[in-house]
Design an enzyme around this catalytic site. Structure first.
Site, PDB file in Angstrom:
ATOM      1  N   THR A  11       0.760  -1.370   0.313  1.00  0.00           N
ATOM      2  CA  THR A  11       0.281   0.110  -0.208  1.00  0.00           C
ATOM      3  C   THR A  11       1.217   1.453  -0.497  1.00  0.00           C
ATOM      4  OG1 THR A  11      -1.580  -0.714   1.033  1.00  0.00           O
ATOM      5  CG2 THR A  11      -2.240   0.955   0.824  1.00  0.00           C
ATOM      6  N   ILE A  12       1.903   1.436   1.173  1.00  0.00           N
ATOM      7  CA  ILE A  12       2.728   2.274   0.989  1.00  0.00           C
ATOM      8  C   ILE A  12       3.928   2.296  -0.476  1.00  0.00           C
ATOM      9  CG2 ILE A  12       4.140   3.253   2.415  1.00  0.00           C
ATOM     10  CD1 ILE A  12       1.291   4.293   3.678  1.00  0.00           C
ATOM     11  N   GLY A 110       4.441   1.911  11.494  1.00  0.00           N
ATOM     12  CA  GLY A 110       3.670   1.274  11.776  1.00  0.00           C
ATOM     13  C   GLY A 110       4.705   0.650  13.458  1.00  0.00           C
ATOM     14  N   SER A 139       3.136   7.950  11.595  1.00  0.00           N
ATOM     15  CA  SER A 139       2.289   7.567  10.872  1.00  0.00           C
ATOM     16  C   SER A 139       1.152   8.210  10.261  1.00  0.00           C
ATOM     17  CB  SER A 139       1.052   6.523  12.001  1.00  0.00           C
ATOM     18  OG  SER A 139       0.534   7.451  12.793  1.00  0.00           O
ATOM     19  N   CYS A 140      -0.051   8.395   9.633  1.00  0.00           N
ATOM     20  CA  CYS A 140      -1.092   9.270   8.650  1.00  0.00           C
ATOM     21  C   CYS A 140      -1.556   9.661   9.922  1.00  0.00           C
ATOM     22  CB  CYS A 140      -2.029   8.066   7.975  1.00  0.00           C
ATOM     23  SG  CYS A 140      -2.846   7.000   8.868  1.00  0.00           S
ATOM     24  N   ASN A 141      -1.621   9.108  10.590  1.00  0.00           N
ATOM     25  CA  ASN A 141      -2.422  10.267  11.433  1.00  0.00           C
ATOM     26  C   ASN A 141      -1.839  11.194  12.565  1.00  0.00           C
ATOM     27  OD1 ASN A 141      -5.876   9.406  12.097  1.00  0.00           O
ATOM     28  ND2 ASN A 141      -4.917   7.067  11.877  1.00  0.00           N
ATOM     29  N   ARG A 168      -9.786   4.507   9.806  1.00  0.00           N
ATOM     30  CA  ARG A 168     -11.670   3.474   8.734  1.00  0.00           C
ATOM     31  C   ARG A 168     -10.759   2.371   9.589  1.00  0.00           C
ATOM     32  NH1 ARG A 168      -6.849   1.527   8.923  1.00  0.00           N
ATOM     33  NH2 ARG A 168      -5.005   1.678   7.577  1.00  0.00           N
ATOM     34  N   GLY A 195      -1.139  10.900  20.874  1.00  0.00           N
ATOM     35  CA  GLY A 195      -0.856  11.504  21.491  1.00  0.00           C
ATOM     36  C   GLY A 195       0.428  11.665  21.433  1.00  0.00           C
ATOM     37  N   GLN A 301      -5.216   7.890   4.752  1.00  0.00           N
ATOM     38  CA  GLN A 301      -4.399   6.484   5.311  1.00  0.00           C
ATOM     39  C   GLN A 301      -3.443   6.506   4.487  1.00  0.00           C
ATOM     40  OE1 GLN A 301      -7.146   5.801   5.031  1.00  0.00           O
ATOM     41  NE2 GLN A 301      -7.390   3.581   3.829  1.00  0.00           N
TER      42      GLN A 301
END
Length: 343
Positions: A11-12, A110, A139-141, A168, A195, A301
């Site tokens: 995916t990435i 990850g 990460s994406c978030n 998601r 956080g 994401q």
């Protein structure tokens, strides 16, 4: 010309490979797969040499019509930088190989911060990454949070951030993951890992995060509340979003109020894979009152970390002296303009 190997063409990895191939100062010298599948055929179509971790599977690849260029170690030996895009917790097991070969390497969010000892975001700490051997792209978030929090902090000062991540359930191609009919608290406890992950990039930021998983594949959605040190101004917030090369503004005139509509918009714009590299901040959701700022932002994401990987390569190889310069090079090569300028 920096030679880049992509260890893990999923995916990435497949997105990073295409983004690297589009740059003028770097090239893809190989990608790796563990088994023959549709992505391996895409790599062949793109002209990326294909390497495999287990040479005993070479016959299976060749039977499928896929030429194997060699082992993953062969690929890594030929590279200046290795982008490890293997699944979470797998990447750390590859570190001894990179160390043995004396290669520069970067991992994805990850993995834990400790895999590299340095967590990266182009807009926040590019200069601190220059010349490093190992980098972890968050990460994406976390990427999405860092971008906007850093800008608000520079403009108004951040007293505290409270963010809720509605995540998601799986990527579109992941058929073995869910949930199908549930909202799952992930985790039930507070804070979620996001956080503390933000603090690996912006250690001075006070932040509390909560997260849940929902049955969708499109994007993540963040509900963000920031308490500022100075009185916040809505117009100035909108202006700082407009001026940032990785922040998008979803305007009321577009009539978009969902992740599905955002992805449809990206497809209509002709974005490769309908990728949204930018934070998608909903203009109508921006609320500013005294020292309180609230907004919704959608995060793709599969995509927002891709451009960060390219910038990380430039930082560790000293191809750029600051984040602004690298971000411009990356965005220009991808013909990427944040969505605020398209409607």
């Amino acid at each position: 010309m920096i030679k880049v190997a992509i260890n893990g063409y999923g995916t990435i990895g497949k997105r990073v490979a295409d983004a690297v191939a589009a740059q003028k100062d770097m090239k893809v010298i190989g990608v790796s797969k563990t088994r023959p599948n549709a992505e391996a055929f895409i790599a062949k179509q793109r002209g990326y040499p294909l390497y495999i971790a287990d040479l005993s599977k070479k016959a299976a690849f060749e039977k499928a019509g896929l030429t194997v260029a060699g082992s993953v170690e062969d690929m890594c030996k030929a590279a200046d930088v290795i982008v490890d895009a293997t699944p979470g917790d797998i990447g750390v097991t590859n570190k001894p190989l990179y160390e043995k070969l004396g290669k520069k390497a970067l991992w994805q969010g990850g993995e834990d911060h400790e895999v590299a000892g340095f967590s990266f975001n182009s807009s926040c700490n590019f200069k601190d990454a220059i010349g490093r051997q190992f980098i972890r792209v968050v990460s994406c978030n976390t990427t999405g949070l860092c971008r906007i929090i850093n800008e608000v902090d520079k403009a108004f000062g951040v007293e505290h951030v409270h963010a809720i991540m509605v995540r998601r359930g799986s990527d579109p191609g992941e058929i073995k993951k869910g949930p199908i009919d549930a909202v799952v608290l992930d985790p039930v406890t507070v804070p979620s890992h996001h956080g503390p992950d933000v603090q690996t990039v912006l250690p001075h930021i006070s932040i509390t995060t909560m997260a849940m998983i929902v049955p969708t594949t499109m994007m993540h959605m963040h509900a963000v509340r920031i308490t500022t040190k100075k009185e916040v101004n809505r117009e100035k917030v909108i202006e700082l979003i407009k001026n940032h090369p990785r922040l998008g503004l979803v305007k009321k005139s577009a009539g978009i109020k969902s992740t599905a509509e955002l992805k449809e918009f990206a497809m209509d714009l002709g974005r490769q894979r309908a990728d949204l590299y930018e934070n998608c901040i909903f203009e109508d959701s921006i609320y500013a009152n005294k020292n309180e700022l609230c907004f919704f932002q959608a995060i793709h994401q599969e995509a927002d970390v891709v451009v960060e990987n390219v910038d990380a390569i430039r930082a560790m190889t000293s191809l750029a002296n600051d984040g602004t310069a690298s971000i411009k090079l990356t965005n220009d090569a991808l013909h990427f303009v944040p969505i605020q300028n398209n409607h």
